[in-house]
Design a protein around this motif. Structure first.
Motif, PDB file in Angstrom:
ATOM      1  N   ALA A 267       0.745  -1.106  -0.078  1.00 46.45           N
ATOM      2  CA  ALA A 267      -0.047   0.026   0.015  1.00 46.45           C
ATOM      3  C   ALA A 267       0.642   1.356   0.111  1.00 46.45           C
ATOM      4  O   ALA A 267       0.362   2.336  -0.251  1.00 46.45           O
ATOM      5  N   ASP A 268       2.229   1.063   0.211  1.00 41.44           N
ATOM      6  CA  ASP A 268       2.948   2.372   0.432  1.00 41.44           C
ATOM      7  C   ASP A 268       4.457   2.122  -0.249  1.00 41.44           C
ATOM      8  O   ASP A 268       5.378   1.907   0.260  1.00 41.44           O
ATOM      9  N   PRO A 269       4.415   1.488  -1.516  1.00 40.71           N
ATOM     10  CA  PRO A 269       5.756   1.220  -2.123  1.00 40.71           C
ATOM     11  C   PRO A 269       6.846   2.446  -1.925  1.00 40.71           C
ATOM     12  O   PRO A 269       8.092   2.023  -1.736  1.00 40.71           O
ATOM     13  N   GLU A 270       6.769   3.737  -1.753  1.00 40.06           N
ATOM     14  CA  GLU A 270       7.518   4.759  -1.712  1.00 40.06           C
ATOM     15  C   GLU A 270       8.226   4.780  -0.417  1.00 40.06           C
ATOM     16  O   GLU A 270       9.195   5.125  -0.178  1.00 40.06           O
ATOM     17  N   ASP A 271       7.425   4.200   0.522  1.00 37.39           N
ATOM     18  CA  ASP A 271       7.767   4.291   1.979  1.00 37.39           C
ATOM     19  C   ASP A 271       8.478   5.661   2.445  1.00 37.39           C
ATOM     20  O   ASP A 271       9.678   5.548   3.003  1.00 37.39           O
TER      21      ASP A 271
END
Length: 392
Positions: A267-271
């Motif tokens: 849900a948050d690949p950029e992190d």
């Protein structure tokens, strides 16, 4: 009329509590929160059981400042315990966070050097305070609750020929019903002042004043908290144990972090953790991946940081609100596994402000709906980090 001070006078501030209700962690965090905005680098908190008061202990606080004179220290104790976010209030909040919401604590700020005898009972529903002190116009006594505050002057009629001992005895008789220590003796059903004096000179242990505990176990607990807040999974996509970077082994706290962090949240690949503002850490943060650590291993510019035994753990980008490229830096962990440093160009290093555990707690609080107590905690985290970053 002033109060004739005593030679070899004693002054102290003590929190009276039941260890069954107030664990050491609540004392540690509570005092740290209360001291968040105070420039006190090495606070001391000593704990002793109270003789004659079964089941009760006292935590004695002092600033630990070697340059503080007796008068300055007493002023600090008075101001700190009269603050809206006083140590007893913050300790109760910390105890509630730890699952002890029904605790009651008592406090006494006491001095024989000048007349100051200020007693408190505090619980979640409110407080009751009795005190006597030397005011601008003479001796005064007060009673305070959340809804009222009464203050009266204490008059003592004495002939001009009265000796100092007669004066002291007359004043003691007049103020005894108003003393904070008298109030606490009535509350606890036993003499308090003598027990506190005995405990003051026979402490059993020291409790370190910390917002967040150090060590790998604490980091693992903070990561579990952050994962719950972000609805992530513990250890998802965790890489192999981190390797040394230019001869510097990863601290055990960082190894615990790597094992617990969610490295592959779909849900948050950029992190990215955006718009942070804690100490000198301002902008957007991203924890380093395995390949980025290898990049530091190959980068000769990191040699100076490695010479200080710093281990890179995250990169800091400029804020979208105007920080820009000038804010780019690497966040590194010191050899103690606790202190964080900002490293620019692989060379210059400056204290970041928060500890590793404090940064993780700040992140979890920043991404959650906060209670009043948590607002106080995040405020203390930011204030303490700011003071450390400015101190250098």
């Amino acid at each position: 009329m002033g109060y004739p001070g005593r030679p070899m006078a004693t002054s102290f501030a003590a929190l009276i509590f039941r260890p069954a209700e107030i664990p050491d962690r609540a004392l540690s965090q509570g005092f740290a929160v209360a001291l968040g905005g105070w420039d006190v680098a090495s606070p001391r908190l000593l704990v002793a059981a109270l003789p004659g008061l079964p089941g009760y202990s006292a935590a004695y606080y002092s600033s630990g400042e070697p340059s503080a004179g007796a008068g300055d220290e007493l002023d600090h104790l008075i101001e700190l315990f009269e603050d809206e976010l006083s140590p007893p209030v913050a300790v109760l909040d910390a105890a509630a966070e730890l699952g002890r919401p029904g605790a009651t604590v008592f406090a006494l700020v006491y001095s024989e050097e000048i007349l100051h005898d200020d007693g408190w009972r505090l619980e979640a529903s409110g407080f009751l305070r009795y005190f006597v002190r030397e005011g601008e116009e003479g001796l005064e006594a007060g009673v305070e609750t959340p809804d009222r505050s009464d203050l009266v002057e204490i008059a003592v009629d004495l002939p001009e020929s009265a000796a100092e001992q007669e004066e002291r005895e007359a004043i003691d008789r007049a103020i005894r019903p108003h003393r904070g220590s008298t109030f606490l003796a009535d509350e606890l059903g036993a003499p308090v002042l003598g027990a506190l004096m005995a405990g003051l000179f026979a402490p059993e242990r020291r409790v370190e004043v910390r917002l967040v505990e150090p060590g790998p176990a604490s980091i693992a607990a903070e990561m579990a908290r952050l994962n719950r807040v972000l609805r992530r999974e513990d250890g998802r996509g965790a890489p192999a144990p981190p390797a040394p970077v230019r001869g510097v082994a990863p601290p055990a706290t960082y190894e615990a972090f790597v094992r617990a962090y969610d490295w592959a949240d779909p849900a948050d690949p950029e992190d990215l953790y955006r718009e942070l503002a804690i100490g000198a850490i301002e902008g957007t943060l991203r924890f380093l991946r395995e390949g980025e650590l290898r990049g530091h291993e190959r980068d000769p510019a990191w040699e100076a940081a490695a010479g200080r035994a710093l281990y890179p753990i995250a990169r800091l980008l400029g804020s979208s609100l105007g920080g820009g490229a000038a804010q780019r830096a690497t966040i590194a962990l010191g050899p103690d596994g606790e202190r964080l440093w900002l490293v620019r160009d692989g060379a210059s290093a400056a204290p970041a402000g928060p500890t590793f555990g404090e940064l993780l707690r700040y992140l979890s609080l920043g991404w959650s709906r906060r209670t009043d107590a948590e607002e106080d905690l995040i405020g203390a985290l930011m204030l303490r980090a700011r003071l450390r970053s400015l101190a250098g």
